[in-house]
Design an enzyme around this catalytic site. Structure first.
Site, short mmCIF file in Angstrom:
data_model
loop_
_atom_site.label_atom_id
_atom_site.label_comp_id
_atom_site.label_asym_id
_atom_site.label_seq_id
_atom_site.Cartn_x
_atom_site.Cartn_y
_atom_site.Cartn_z
N ASN A 1 -0.45 6.47 -0.68
CA ASN A 1 0.90 6.10 -0.93
C ASN A 1 1.67 6.81 -2.01
O ASN A 1 1.01 7.23 -3.11
CB ASN A 1 0.79 4.51 -1.46
CG ASN A 1 0.10 3.64 -0.37
OD1 ASN A 1 0.86 3.42 0.58
ND2 ASN A 1 -1.09 3.01 -0.93
N ARG B 1 3.58 6.51 -4.01
CA ARG B 1 4.03 5.26 -5.20
C ARG B 1 3.03 4.80 -5.87
O ARG B 1 1.93 4.81 -5.24
CB ARG B 1 5.03 4.37 -4.25
CG ARG B 1 4.19 3.54 -3.36
CD ARG B 1 5.06 2.39 -2.64
NE ARG B 1 4.34 1.82 -1.59
CZ ARG B 1 3.09 0.87 -1.69
NH1 ARG B 1 2.80 0.73 -2.96
NH2 ARG B 1 2.57 0.51 -0.55
#
Length: 192
Positions: A54, A56
């Site tokens: 991910n 993030r």
């Protein structure tokens, strides 16, 4: 959703932790990735299996922040401003545990399995005492509405201790003083 996170993982040895860290560093270098992110693995029978990356931070990132002393959100903003991240040489310090408190009823179904049912509504009281070794990220206050349309998260409660035993003790003590009324929560389950 995950209800409980901790760092460092109690079933992963220091050698395995170094191996997974090296694998992650090599992976992001190979793809020239710049920024904060999360690489997820499944660990089973002494082996790591890549799941996903991910680009993030995850909602559970505070456990990493608590044991490393690195503000990951600040690091992410720094990269967004065009700065480059220097390789951070950090080792875990102590132990952190996070409980995710959700607006939900926890029932037993006809087979005796736990069933989690969202419980949106108005919070009539939300009390999270200030505590030095506890970090609270709360999504509700007195009078807040928990809508039925989104994640039912009402708070993340993260405890830091010198070791896992102390983190558990601090968390249990803290949970005994938290008050959330007006909606059902998984607070009782979290205490168990």
């Amino acid at each position: 959703q995950k209800v409980w996170e901790e760092a460092p993982g109690p079933v992963i040895s220091e050698a395995e932790r170094k191996e997974i860290g090296k694998t992650c560093a090599e992976a992001v270098a190979t793809i020239n990735y710049i920024g904060a992110g999360t690489i997820e693995f499944l660990y089973e029978n002494g082996e790591f299996y890549f799941i996903e990356m991910n680009t993030r931070l995850q909602v559970e990132h505070p456990v990493s922040e608590m044991v490393t002393g690195v503000d990951l959100v600040d690091q992410q903003f720094s990269v967004a401003k065009g700065n480059t991240l220097e390789a951070l040489k950090v080792l875990p310090n102590g132990h952190a545990m996070e409980l995710r408190i959700n607006a939900e009823r926890v029932d037993l179904d006809s087979s005796g399995s736990l069933r989690f049912v969202p419980d949106p509504g108005r919070v009539t009281e939300a009390y999270f005492p200030a505590e030095e070794s506890i970090r609270v990220i709360q999504a509700v206050t007195n009078g807040s509405m928990v809508p039925p349309f989104y994640d039912s998260l009402v708070a993340q409660i993260i405890a830091w201790g010198e070791d896992r035993k102390e983190a558990i003790e601090l968390l249990l003590d803290y949970l005994s003083r938290v008050k959330i009324h007006g909606i059902s929560t998984n607070l009782v389950l979290a205490k168990r």
